[in-house]
Design an enzyme around this catalytic site. Structure first.
Site, PDB file in Angstrom:
ATOM      1  N   MET A  26       0.866  -1.186   0.000  1.00  0.00           N
ATOM      2  CA  MET A  26       0.000   0.000   0.000  1.00  0.00           C
ATOM      3  C   MET A  26       0.900   1.232   0.000  1.00  0.00           C
ATOM      4  SD  MET A  26      -3.240  -0.888   2.423  1.00  0.00           S
ATOM      5  CE  MET A  26      -4.424   0.054   1.501  1.00  0.00           C
ATOM      6  N   CYS A 110      -2.236  -0.992 -10.670  1.00  0.00           N
ATOM      7  CA  CYS A 110      -2.394   0.362 -10.118  1.00  0.00           C
ATOM      8  C   CYS A 110      -3.094   1.289 -11.116  1.00  0.00           C
ATOM      9  CB  CYS A 110      -1.034   0.939  -9.733  1.00  0.00           C
ATOM     10  SG  CYS A 110      -1.202   2.603  -9.053  1.00  0.00           S
ATOM     11  N   GLY A 210      -8.989  -8.481  -2.075  1.00  0.00           N
ATOM     12  CA  GLY A 210     -10.125  -7.593  -2.292  1.00  0.00           C
ATOM     13  C   GLY A 210     -11.234  -7.855  -1.298  1.00  0.00           C
ATOM     14  N   ARG A 234      -6.776  -2.888   2.974  1.00  0.00           N
ATOM     15  CA  ARG A 234      -7.389  -1.903   3.880  1.00  0.00           C
ATOM     16  C   ARG A 234      -7.837  -2.517   5.200  1.00  0.00           C
ATOM     17  NH1 ARG A 234     -11.070   0.575  -0.648  1.00  0.00           N
ATOM     18  NH2 ARG A 234     -10.773  -1.569  -1.333  1.00  0.00           N
TER      19      ARG A 234
HETATM   20  C1  LIG Z   1      -3.935   3.837  -0.401  1.00  0.00           C
HETATM   21  C2  LIG Z   1      -3.695   2.601  -1.226  1.00  0.00           C
HETATM   22  C3  LIG Z   1      -2.421   2.323  -1.690  1.00  0.00           C
HETATM   23  C4  LIG Z   1      -2.191   1.172  -2.463  1.00  0.00           C
HETATM   24  N1  LIG Z   1      -0.932   0.920  -2.920  1.00  0.00           N
HETATM   25  C5  LIG Z   1      -0.709  -0.198  -3.670  1.00  0.00           C
HETATM   26  C6  LIG Z   1       0.602  -0.499  -4.148  1.00  0.00           C
HETATM   27  O1  LIG Z   1       1.586   0.189  -3.891  1.00  0.00           O
HETATM   28  N2  LIG Z   1       0.742  -1.620  -4.914  1.00  0.00           N
HETATM   29  C7  LIG Z   1      -0.314  -2.444  -5.207  1.00  0.00           C
HETATM   30  O2  LIG Z   1      -0.156  -3.449  -5.904  1.00  0.00           O
HETATM   31  N3  LIG Z   1      -1.553  -2.182  -4.742  1.00  0.00           N
HETATM   32  C8  LIG Z   1      -1.756  -1.094  -3.983  1.00  0.00           C
HETATM   33  N4  LIG Z   1      -3.012  -0.857  -3.493  1.00  0.00           N
HETATM   34  C9  LIG Z   1      -4.069  -1.849  -3.694  1.00  0.00           C
HETATM   35  C10 LIG Z   1      -4.133  -2.829  -2.510  1.00  0.00           C
HETATM   36  O3  LIG Z   1      -2.937  -3.553  -2.381  1.00  0.00           O
HETATM   37  C11 LIG Z   1      -5.295  -3.831  -2.696  1.00  0.00           C
HETATM   38  O4  LIG Z   1      -5.112  -4.531  -3.883  1.00  0.00           O
HETATM   39  C12 LIG Z   1      -6.648  -3.136  -2.737  1.00  0.00           C
HETATM   40  O5  LIG Z   1      -6.776  -2.163  -1.731  1.00  0.00           O
HETATM   41  C13 LIG Z   1      -7.776  -4.155  -2.607  1.00  0.00           C
HETATM   42  O6  LIG Z   1      -7.721  -4.845  -1.388  1.00  0.00           O
HETATM   43  P1  LIG Z   1      -8.718  -4.463  -0.152  1.00  0.00           P
HETATM   44  O7  LIG Z   1     -10.112  -4.460  -0.709  1.00  0.00           O
HETATM   45  O8  LIG Z   1      -8.457  -5.561   0.838  1.00  0.00           O
HETATM   46  O9  LIG Z   1      -8.313  -3.119   0.325  1.00  0.00           O
HETATM   47  C14 LIG Z   1      -3.253   0.287  -2.740  1.00  0.00           C
HETATM   48  C15 LIG Z   1      -4.534   0.567  -2.259  1.00  0.00           C
HETATM   49  C16 LIG Z   1      -4.770   1.710  -1.508  1.00  0.00           C
HETATM   50  C17 LIG Z   1      -6.165   1.982  -0.996  1.00  0.00           C
END
Ligand SMILES: Cc1cc2nc3c(=O)[nH]c(=O)nc-3n(C[C@H](O)[C@H](O)[C@H](O)COP(=O)(O)O)c2cc1C
Length: 339
Positions: A26, A110, A210, A234
């Site tokens: 993240m 991304c 996700g 998250r």
């Molecule tokens: C603030 C933020 C920063 C993120 N940075 C990255 C990152 O550097 N590389 C990446 O592959 N995904 C990044 N993501 C995506 C997360 O790794 C993840 O795939 C996405 O939030 C979905 O998972 P969740 O629903 O459990 O949050 C980011 C997401 C957020 C909200």
């Protein structure tokens, strides 16, 4: 006794991961101090924030900081983004030569404008030729396992990302992490785990990502999709204990709520580590969001959050945390007295 599935080790190429609980990359959040906490609470694998292959291959100082890991962070995955196969190969080679990580991950998901504009991240899903060049370059450059983190496609209907999975495995990718949303779904639309189930049928190991916000969600994702491991993003913000809670739920069938004292101890330890790593100004600034997340759902947290957002010094923040802790303890005592 057979350990519950999520607590068993699994392999990504030559890299052995002690359990199937993965802390997602993240940007701006999963930095060194926070990852140390995630690791100590049970994450089997941690990821660096995404770093630009171009910057790393040019030895930019800021990028160096982003891939620094702690001693405990083994195994560790560094995530690269980029559209230039030469820079990708050069970065991967350097990461391996300098023993910076045990896995190299390529970001294909991304949606940030500045990443897509350069043809990287999710943009590669619309440029299959470019995507394969970047992946091939990394796979050929190193003996470390190369993985990809991707979305299901650009739009939900096209499923272009899903269709790429067999080819990615054929090209030597050792694991795919699938974020069960399309690019146009952003981060807020509910993920569709049936895509993870479909992807599991195409190749392994498939890491599901996700919408895991609770320990129950983690177990449910495995049950519904058959994925090899779960990646939490998250769900760990303000709740790094989610990794321990998943362990408890899997082993004992229930979860012990985090005690207030432990919550506040982690908050202050996180603040100290952040200041130690980034210096007072930047370290405190970075902590504002984290502190706000740590107190989510606690009584009178709005006032605490409001105050934290105005402070710049470590001592002031510490005093504010202590005062809030005391306020909550007093409230507790009062409630106990009132029966
Ligand atoms: C603030 C933020 C920063 C993120 N940075 C990255 C990152 O550097 N590389 C990446 O592959 N995904 C990044 N993501 C995506 C997360 O790794 C993840 O795939 C996405 O939030 C979905 O998972 P969740 O629903 O459990 O949050 C980011 C997401 C957020 C909200």
């Amino acid at each position: 006794m057979i350990p519950p599935f999520l607590l068993t080790p699994f392999s990504v190429g030559t890299c052995k991961i002690p359990n199937r609980l993965i802390a997602a990359p993240m940007a701006g959040l999963s930095d060194l101090p926070f990852r140390k906490i995630l690791k100590s609470l049970g994450a089997g694998l941690t990821f660096s924030e995404m770093i630009s292959a171009e910057s790393y291959s040019r030895r930019h100082k800021k990028t160096e900081m982003l891939i620094k890991r702690s001693e405990e962070e083994r195994p560790f995955s560094v995530q690269l983004f980029g559209a230039n196969p030469v820079a990708m190969a050069e970065s991967a080679r350097r990461l391996e030569a300098e023993a910076r990580c045990e896995i190299i991950d390529i970001n294909l998901g991304c949606p940030a404008k500045k990443v897509i504009r350069g043809g990287s991240g999710a943009a590669l899903m619309r440029d299959t030729e470019g995507l394969f060049k970047v992946v091939d370059a990394a796979v050929r450059a190193v003996s470390l396992p190369v993985t990809v983190k991707m979305r299901v496609g650009w739009r939900p209907e096209d499923r272009a990302g899903l269709k790429l999975i067999p080819e990615l495995f054929a090209r030597g990718v050792k694991a795919v992490c699938l974020h069960a949303r399309s690019v146009t779904c952003g981060f807020s639309r509910p993920p569709d785990w049936t895509w993870i189930k479909d992807a599991v049928a195409m190749g392994r190991p498939l890491i599901g990502n996700g919408g895991i916000l609770t320990p129950e969600d983690a177990l449910e994702m495995v049950r519904r999709t058959g994925c090899a491991a779960v990646m939490i993003a998250r769900g760990y913000l303000g709740n790094p204990w989610i990794f321990r809670e998943i362990r408890q739920l899997a082993e004992e069938g229930c979860v012990t709520p985090v005690a207030l004292s432990e919550r506040f101890n982690v908050m202050t330890a996180h603040l100290s580590a952040s200041v130690e790593t980034f210096g007072e100004k930047h370290g405190v600034l970075k902590m504002r969001k984290h502190l706000a997340w740590y107190v989510r759902g606690l009584a009178d947290s709005t006032q605490f959050r409001g105050r934290i957002m105005t402070l710049n010094g470590q001592n002031e923040v510490l005093a504010t945390i202590d005062a809030y802790r005391e306020h909550l303890n007093q409230r507790d005592r009062q409630e106990t007295r009132n029966g």
